[in-house]
Design an enzyme around this catalytic site. Structure first.
Site, PDB file in Angstrom:
ATOM      1  N   ARG A  46       0.857  -1.186   0.000  1.00 39.30           N
ATOM      2  CA  ARG A  46       0.000   0.000   0.000  1.00 39.30           C
ATOM      3  C   ARG A  46       0.889   1.230   0.000  1.00 39.30           C
ATOM      4  O   ARG A  46       2.105   1.114   0.097  1.00 39.30           O
ATOM      5  CB  ARG A  46      -1.039   0.003   1.138  1.00 39.30           C
ATOM      6  CG  ARG A  46      -0.713  -0.712   2.408  1.00 39.30           C
ATOM      7  CD  ARG A  46       0.395  -0.085   3.196  1.00 39.30           C
ATOM      8  NE  ARG A  46       0.196   1.343   3.347  1.00 39.30           N
ATOM      9  CZ  ARG A  46       1.128   2.215   3.599  1.00 39.30           C
ATOM     10  NH1 ARG A  46       2.392   1.823   3.732  1.00 39.30           N
ATOM     11  NH2 ARG A  46       0.888   3.492   3.741  1.00 39.30           N
ATOM     12  N   ASP A 219      -2.125  10.890  -1.968  1.00 39.71           N
ATOM     13  CA  ASP A 219      -2.502   9.836  -2.918  1.00 39.71           C
ATOM     14  C   ASP A 219      -2.799  10.404  -4.291  1.00 39.71           C
ATOM     15  O   ASP A 219      -2.661   9.724  -5.305  1.00 39.71           O
ATOM     16  CB  ASP A 219      -3.698   9.041  -2.390  1.00 39.71           C
ATOM     17  CG  ASP A 219      -3.214   7.988  -1.425  1.00 39.71           C
ATOM     18  OD1 ASP A 219      -2.921   8.335  -0.269  1.00 39.71           O
ATOM     19  OD2 ASP A 219      -3.058   6.830  -1.850  1.00 39.71           O
TER      20      ASP A 219
HETATM   21  O1  MRU Z   1      -4.521   3.034   2.112  1.00 40.54           O
HETATM   22  P1  MRU Z   1      -3.051   3.299   2.000  1.00 40.54           P
HETATM   23  O2  MRU Z   1      -2.252   2.747   3.121  1.00 40.54           O
HETATM   24  O3  MRU Z   1      -2.526   2.871   0.637  1.00 40.54           O
HETATM   25  O4  MRU Z   1      -2.936   4.860   2.062  1.00 40.54           O
HETATM   26  C1  MRU Z   1      -1.674   5.463   2.003  1.00 40.54           C
HETATM   27  C2  MRU Z   1      -1.689   6.922   2.211  1.00 40.54           C
HETATM   28  O5  MRU Z   1      -2.719   7.546   2.362  1.00 40.54           O
HETATM   29  C3  MRU Z   1      -0.369   7.630   2.139  1.00 40.54           C
HETATM   30  O6  MRU Z   1      -0.377   8.754   2.957  1.00 40.54           O
HETATM   31  C4  MRU Z   1      -0.101   8.065   0.695  1.00 40.54           C
HETATM   32  O7  MRU Z   1      -0.267   6.996  -0.195  1.00 40.54           O
HETATM   33  C5  MRU Z   1       1.254   8.629   0.532  1.00 40.54           C
HETATM   34  S1  MRU Z   1       2.461   7.353   0.708  1.00 40.54           S
HETATM   35  C6  MRU Z   1       3.968   7.963   0.331  1.00 40.54           C
END
Ligand code: MRU
Length: 317
Positions: A46, A219
């Site tokens: 993730r 994201d």
């Molecule tokens: O659901 P996830 O764990 O994939 O969400 C990740 C995040 O929200 C992070 O803050 C984002 O991807 C930036 S990671 C460098």
């Protein structure tokens, strides 16, 4: 010691199973695009940049198996809707395929560029961090969420390496606990002083003057600088604004979606309600009560002090 989220051995793609951390460090081998897509959906891996890199290798695996590249592309695209790096990486892979370029080399380039972007952002972002700063961060944006080093956590890492005696408040980040399970794990390995807090503690710490800045990842970022990030980020930005605390977003330019102006246009992933009510088989809500699980929220550009990319510091408003 820095960790890795994934490893390409020339034949298979290896993922560190982030669902099992911090209890177990277990690696899973993926042999095709279907397994890769499932691993992304199930959060084995993730973090937007890591998802992008892994999907690129998933594309290589699928095409090597003789599957139609258009199908491979679609299967991998339909995994998580918000993280823009996924679409960025897959579009690059598809373009490389159409041009007859070496797909493995393209995937490796995406990985290397992400790593280099992180190192650069860490240097740029570190200039904004005062000595002895007490930094609050949300979710996991470290080596585990990227090709290595990290975005927001990369800046924190760099500030620590440069001897600034920083301290980190780690939001636990409900419901997946990316903060308490993953960020704290990375910080502990590096010997960076920190304390885990429940998400709802952040506001009171700000009120008491115990937070000097907030640093988060992203994201997806729109043209005007609205930011989609882990659910809870918006609330932190409002709190930071109220308490006049700088609020920084750190992300590579591969997270910027130039096709949209406003955060309203971003599709927010909605995940299973079970993930809110249950953790590792432990149910902590009535079985019959429904729950809402939005994985991300949108922070408007107005709430952001600066966005740090590998290209420099961007003040969106
Ligand atoms: O659901 P996830 O764990 O994939 O969400 C990740 C995040 O929200 C992070 O803050 C984002 O991807 C930036 S990671 C460098």
């Amino acid at each position: 010691m820095q960790v890795k989220a994934f490893r390409w051995d020339g034949q298979k793609l290896w993922l560190l199973d982030q669902r099992k951390l911090p209890d177990l460090e277990e690696w899973i081998a993926l042999e095709d695009h279907l397994q890769t897509a499932q691993a992304i959906k199930d959060m084995v891996v993730r973090g937007a940049p890591a998802i992008g890199c892994v999907s690129a290798y998933g594309f290589v695996l699928g095409v090597k198996k003789g599957e139609d590249p258009k199908i491979v592309y679609e299967v991998l695209r339909n995994t998580r809707p918000t993280a823009y790096n996924l679409f960025y990486a897959l579009d690059r892979m598809m373009d490389a395929y159409k041009r007859g370029e070496d797909l493995e080399a393209t995937a490796k380039a995406i990985e290397e560029e992400d790593y280099q972007a992180n190192v650069k952002m860490a240097q740029i972002g570190n200039e904004l961090i005062p000595k002895n700063a007490r930094i609050l961060t949300h979710c996991n944006t470290g080596a585990l969420a990227t090709a290595g080093f990290g975005t927001a956590l990369g800046v924190i890492r760099q500030a620590h390496y440069s001897g600034k005696s920083i301290f980190v408040w780690v939001d636990e980040t409900r419901p997946y606990l990316q903060g308490s399970r993953l960020t704290a794990w990375e910080l502990l390995k590096e010997g960076i002083p920190h304390k885990i807090i429940t998400d709802s503690t952040a506001g009171f710490l700000m009120k008491k003057g115990l937070v000097d800045c907030v640093i988060v990842g992203a994201d997806r970022i729109t043209k005007r600088g609205d930011v989609a990030n882990k659910i809870g980020t918006y609330a932190l930005s409002v709190l930071a604004k109220t308490h006049r605390i700088p609020f920084y977003v750190v992300a590579p330019s591969s997270t910027i979606d130039y096709s949209i102006e406003s955060g309203e246009e971003i599709l927010i992933e909605e995940r299973s309600e079970e993930e809110v009510k249950r953790f590792k088989n432990c149910l902590f809500a009535p079985e019959g009560s429904p729950a809402l699980h939005l994985a991300f929220d949108i922070t408007p550009a107005e709430n952001i002090t600066a966005i740090i990319t590998e290209k420099g510091i961007w003040k969106p408003t």
